[in-house]
Design a protein around this motif. Structure first.
Motif, mmCIF file in Angstrom:
data_model
loop_
_atom_site.group_PDB
_atom_site.id
_atom_site.type_symbol
_atom_site.label_atom_id
_atom_site.label_comp_id
_atom_site.label_asym_id
_atom_site.label_seq_id
_atom_site.Cartn_x
_atom_site.Cartn_y
_atom_site.Cartn_z
ATOM 1 N N LEU A 187 0.791 -1.194 -0.036
ATOM 2 C CA LEU A 187 0.136 -0.046 0.130
ATOM 3 C C LEU A 187 0.727 1.274 -0.006
ATOM 4 N N LEU A 215 -12.054 -0.765 2.052
ATOM 5 C CA LEU A 215 -12.989 -0.984 1.053
ATOM 6 C C LEU A 215 -14.203 -1.793 1.316
ATOM 7 N N LEU A 216 -14.125 -2.876 2.249
ATOM 8 C CA LEU A 216 -15.045 -3.928 2.548
ATOM 9 C C LEU A 216 -16.031 -3.081 3.380
ATOM 10 N N ASN A 249 -10.818 -9.699 9.638
ATOM 11 C CA ASN A 249 -10.926 -8.290 8.984
ATOM 12 C C ASN A 249 -9.447 -7.884 8.599
ATOM 13 N N TRP A 256 -5.726 -4.432 5.433
ATOM 14 C CA TRP A 256 -4.607 -3.968 4.454
ATOM 15 C C TRP A 256 -4.803 -4.883 3.361
ATOM 16 N N ALA A 257 -5.387 -6.055 3.504
ATOM 17 C CA ALA A 257 -5.745 -6.698 1.941
ATOM 18 C C ALA A 257 -6.758 -6.178 1.259
ATOM 19 N N MET A 258 -7.741 -5.466 1.713
ATOM 20 C CA MET A 258 -8.987 -5.106 1.121
ATOM 21 C C MET A 258 -8.586 -3.439 0.836
ATOM 22 N N GLY A 259 -7.490 -2.733 1.110
ATOM 23 C CA GLY A 259 -7.023 -1.550 0.647
ATOM 24 C C GLY A 259 -8.082 -0.581 1.165
ATOM 25 N N PRO A 260 -7.944 0.835 0.842
ATOM 26 C CA PRO A 260 -8.928 1.867 1.642
ATOM 27 C C PRO A 260 -9.961 1.836 0.534
ATOM 28 N N VAL A 302 -15.207 -1.614 -5.770
ATOM 29 C CA VAL A 302 -16.014 -2.487 -5.175
ATOM 30 C C VAL A 302 -15.422 -3.901 -5.265
ATOM 31 N N SER A 303 -15.542 -4.651 -4.375
ATOM 32 C CA SER A 303 -15.150 -6.093 -4.568
ATOM 33 C C SER A 303 -16.211 -7.187 -4.404
ATOM 34 N N ALA A 305 1.984 -1.126 -5.229
ATOM 35 C CA ALA A 305 0.741 -0.371 -4.658
ATOM 36 C C ALA A 305 -0.037 0.217 -5.798
ATOM 37 N N ARG A 319 -7.995 -3.155 -7.608
ATOM 38 C CA ARG A 319 -9.251 -3.129 -6.933
ATOM 39 C C ARG A 319 -10.115 -2.462 -7.907
ATOM 40 N N ALA A 364 -11.480 -6.515 -8.886
ATOM 41 C CA ALA A 364 -11.952 -7.010 -7.614
ATOM 42 C C ALA A 364 -13.426 -7.325 -7.664
ATOM 43 N N GLN A 365 -14.085 -6.634 -8.667
ATOM 44 C CA GLN A 365 -15.491 -7.029 -8.827
ATOM 45 C C GLN A 365 -15.656 -8.270 -8.936
ATOM 46 N N ASN A 382 -12.412 -10.898 -6.131
ATOM 47 C CA ASN A 382 -12.156 -10.486 -4.702
ATOM 48 C C ASN A 382 -10.954 -9.595 -4.715
ATOM 49 N N PHE A 383 -11.055 -8.845 -3.452
ATOM 50 C CA PHE A 383 -9.820 -8.022 -2.780
ATOM 51 C C PHE A 383 -8.400 -8.451 -3.188
ATOM 52 N N VAL A 384 -8.264 -9.724 -3.138
ATOM 53 C CA VAL A 384 -6.759 -10.265 -3.359
ATOM 54 C C VAL A 384 -6.722 -11.379 -4.360
ATOM 55 N N GLU A 433 -15.770 -15.788 8.672
ATOM 56 C CA GLU A 433 -15.359 -15.435 9.985
ATOM 57 C C GLU A 433 -16.332 -15.529 10.937
#
Lengths: 545, 270
Positions: free
Chosen positions: A89, A174-175, A290, A293-297, A303-304, B146, B153, B157-158, B161-163, B241
């Motif tokens: 990041l 982001l989540l 949660n 850091w993996a989700m980003g700002p 959107v993910s 970065a 993203r 990511a849509q 997923n995020f990663v 989770e």
């Protein structure tokens, strides 16, 4: 000199220091009489009575870890460039809130562990409240005099949901940002007032620069403050009403059989606090939660997939996911039914369980106090309703995770959604009917056991060739436990004429009540428990029939 | 001659013979083996294409048509380029004859890289399309991780997923997990847009952008990932989770409660 004086005074019979401190405090706080009346308070033993303790302790853990997190978190949406230790990041623009959460996770000593304890404890707190509430529901512990305490508990659950939501939205990742956007959409779907509420909450257009700071006040001050008050009230009422107990020999509506608060329950509860803390800390130390850091700002243009809320909001997520995207347009206004109906249902489903105790007491017309718990089977309609409610809730959770269910079980997301849509309606009906049948079956089995004894599995052949199974009669204690419950008579619609013989107007509510009462306690809706005469007739006879 | 025979018992004689033998075999190998390759280079593309066409008629023609023109069972391959072939065959997605279900999934690749190159050359000869990228194009040198994250993203990511843990699409289709996928194949997928994926040609995502994205994925979803905090529960967020909190969190606490409740103080019998 002073040493000699002290020795002298003790010789003259002055109380030891501890007693003097206690005396001093009692003179100012009056704790002696309070302690005297409460220290020997009796609590019955049952594992399910400790679910509330799980909630209380995880709430305390959340407060303690939350205080630590506030020392390092910056509730601000000012944009900064990241220069911390997480490489992927580096150099990204983000809010101070996200930046400080990364700082807590990577650069504050113990920060990530405390964050994970805080978050895991929150999930467990809500799960504990849910199970505790179900225990109270299925055993009928909400009946008079505990209706208000039931509402306190329900409010704690709902407030806990929103405290959790405002909490996980704070890091501005982001989540959670997607979740806040979802909430904004739900608010906007309210006719007429939606836009105003949204602008008020976000200080203008979403996302604006205010919501993190506002959610922060709500999350650390407003909601936990109210919850703390409710928890205290909840506990005071538990003390005042005394704890409920299951039926059994020596247990009545007028006593509580168990162990005293001091020393037994203090030791148990104190030890249990550390066990709860230990389990949560062990989970937090080994299992990630949660990973922002993996989700980003958060950026509104990103959107993910797989964006779900924490589990306690999953039911709301599900309602939106499986609702068809209907909308009505008139005079340039849009009514987004696809979001508004789920919003209404969210409130309705939650309040259904909250008001149930009042409906049941209206149907039974019972004004007496209940301290002996029901076994779920002895209240088939209530148990059926409870299971139906849990079914609706679980269907919502499945709907909320429809994409993950689809990918992990190699199903079509469309099929999962259709399954959920059908089961939103069919599930509770099936659950109600099946549960009620099971309860009645278990009641019949209890009746059988009381009258004929326990099936031992030993087969005897009689001299004339007949085979019989040996039934062992139950002990007096078991007989009492199985027959201690009260059975209501179904309510009747009153006489058609009043005392003067004038035709009376029968209100609709009266008819409804009689109908419901019959559905609760009428023929085929409960199995009459064996009477003394029946028992005597069978046991005085010769062997079995 | 006498000189030589006199030294045949010399302590180093065996070493000399061994060196000579090695030089000989090495020389012979150098003379023959590269000769084969040089031959292929010289007789040029045409032979590779010829070989590719043969492989094509055995493995692909039944669906894509004898000349790559396509049929009711498979799309035309004219102009898809070598990159598409390298991706589809290299990840085992093609040939798809044994695949069932809503989309063709990754499976064991049955061709050697040389055969894939021949197939690619044949398909490329049918019409111009994207080339197979070189290792400089998808390698990690000079990439901005970065920036790659930001691009990922915004563009990926849509669905993934995020990663890059993957996600659901409609009717049983899905965006696969990107964990452990060869950087070359990720590059080719972006370039060619296989199946439900949109394509991101260099005019949309530049060569540098693609390199950044690949470097980001390597940083967040591979064995090199720095991911503190313990077990990641599949990296799919709050659903796993929540399930974990219920089963292991509350489950453990209820077990503890049962244990504590079962151990009660007993009244002394006197």
């Amino acid at each position: 000199m002073s040493t000699t004086e002290n020795t002298e005074s003790r010789e003259r019979g002055t109380a030891p220091a501890g007693e003097r401190v206690a005396d001093w405090a009692d003179g100012r706080l009056g704790i002696y009489s309070l302690a005297k009346s409460n220290m020997r308070k009796i609590f019955p033993d049952h594992w399910s009575f400790m679910l509330g303790e799980v909630c209380l302790y995880s709430f305390i853990i959340i407060i303690l870890t939350g205080v630590y997190l506030t020392l390092f978190f910056h509730p601000s949406m000012n944009e900064v460039v990241y220069h911390g230790s997480y490489v992927p990041l580096q150099g990204q623009m983000m809010s101070e809130a996200f930046n400080s959460t990364l700082h807590i996770s990577f650069d504050v000593r113990g920060g990530l562990l405390i964050r994970q304890i805080h978050h895991w404890a929150a999930l467990i707190f809500l799960a504990g409240m849910f199970v505790h509430m179900m225990r109270v529901f299925f055993t009928g512990a909400f009946r008079k005099p505990r209706e208000i305490n039931w509402l306190f508990g329900f409010l704690l659950f709902v407030l806990g949901m929103f405290t959790g939501f405002t909490g996980y939205s704070l890091p501005d990742d982001l989540l959670s940002g997607t979740g806040v956007r979802f909430t904004e959409g739900a608010i906007l779907s309210m006719p007429i007032v939606g836009t105003y509420i949204s602008f008020f909450l976000f200080g203008g257009q979403f996302p604006g620069h205010d919501f993190v700071a506002r959610f922060y006040s709500i999350h650390i001050l407003l909601l936990p403050g109210i919850m703390l008050g409710l928890v205290v009230g909840h506990l005071i009422l538990v003390f005042y009403h005394k704890h409920t107990q299951f039926a059994g020999p020596g247990k009545s509506e007028k006593n509580v059989v168990g162990m005293p608060l001091l020393p037994v329950y203090m030791a148990k509860a104190g030890g249990f606090f550390f066990l709860v803390f230990g389990v949560i800390a062990a989970i937090a130390a080994t299992t990630q939660i949660n990973p922002i850091w993996a989700m980003g700002p958060y950026r509104p243009d990103q959107v993910s997939t797989g964006a779900q809320p924490d589990w306690y909001m999953g039911f709301a997520e599900g309602l939106i996911r499986y609702m068809p995207g209907w909308e009505i347009n008139f005079w340039g206004h849009t009514l987004v039914l696809g979001v508004f109906i789920p919003l209404v249902l969210f409130g309705l489903v939650l309040s259904a369980i909250a008001v149930y105790p009042f409906i049941e007491s209206w149907v039974t017309g019972d004004k007496s106090e209940h301290h002996i718990l029901d076994r779920p089977r002895n209240a088939p309609t209530r148990t059926g309703f409870g299971v139906a409610w849990v079914t609706v809730y679980m269907v919502g959770l499945i709907g909320g995770g429809n994409d993950l269910i689809a990918t992990h079980f190699h199903l079509s997301i469309n099929d999962v959604t259709w399954f959920v849509r059908i089961f939103f309606f069919a599930g509770p009906v099936i659950a109600f009917i099946v549960t009620k049948r099971i309860c009645l079956g278990l009641q019949r089995r209890d009746r059988e056991k009381v009258l004929h004894g326990r099936e031992t599995g030993i087969i005897k052949r009689l001299p004339h060739g007949e085979f019989i199974e040996v039934h062992e009669p139950l002990s007096q204690e078991q007989l009492h436990t199985l027959t201690a419950h009260h059975q209501y008579e179904p309510a009747q619609v009153g006489p058609a004429v009043d005392e003067n013989g004038v035709e009376r107007k029968i209100k609709g509510s009266e008819k409804l009540r009689a109908k419901l009462s019959n559905a609760y306690y009428g023929e085929d809706n409960q199995i009459p428990k064996p009477t003394v005469e029946e028992y005597k007739e069978i046991t005085s006879g010769h062997g079995h029939h | 001659m006498k000189k030589l025979s006199a030294r045949r018992r010399h302590p180093l004689a065996a070493v000399v013979v061994l060196l000579l033998a090695l030089a000989c075999t090495g020389g012979l190998y150098a003379a023959f083996a590269p000769a084969g390759k040089a031959q292929a280079d010289e007789t040029s593309q045409s032979l590779t294409i010829e070989e590719g066409k043969k492989l094509y008629s055995v493995g692909c023609a039944s669906c894509h048509g004898t000349g790559g023109q396509g049929s009711s069972d498979g799309p035309s391959l004219v102009g898809v380029g070598a990159a598409a072939v390298d991706f589809q065959v290299g990840t085992g997605r093609m040939p798809a004859a044994t695949s069932q279900g809503p989309q063709v999934v990754k499976k064991k690749n049955i061709y050697t890289q040389a055969q894939i190159d021949q197939l690619a050359a044949y398909i490329a000869s049918l019409g111009a399309g994207p080339e197979v990228p070189t290792s400089e194009q998808y390698g990690p040198d000079g990439a901005d991780i970065a920036k790659g994250g930001e691009l990922f993203r915004t563009n990926c990511a849509q669905c993934h997923n995020f990663v890059g843990s993957g996600g659901a699409l409609t009717k049983g289709k899905f965006a696969p997990s990107l964990e452990g996928v060869d950087p070359k194949h990720i590059y080719e997928a972006m370039q060619t847009g296989p199946q439900n994926m949109p394509s991101f040609p260099d005019t949309t995502l530049t060569e540098k952008n693609k390199k950044d994205i690949i470097a980001y994925l390597n940083a967040v979803n591979s064995s090199n990932t720095e991911n503190p905090g313990g077990l990641d529960l599949g990296g799919i967020g709050p659903v796993s989770e929540g399930l974990f909190a219920w089963i292991f969190g509350l489950g453990a606490l209820i077990a503890v409660a049962v244990w504590v409740a079962a151990r009660t103080a007993k009244a002394k019998k006197s």
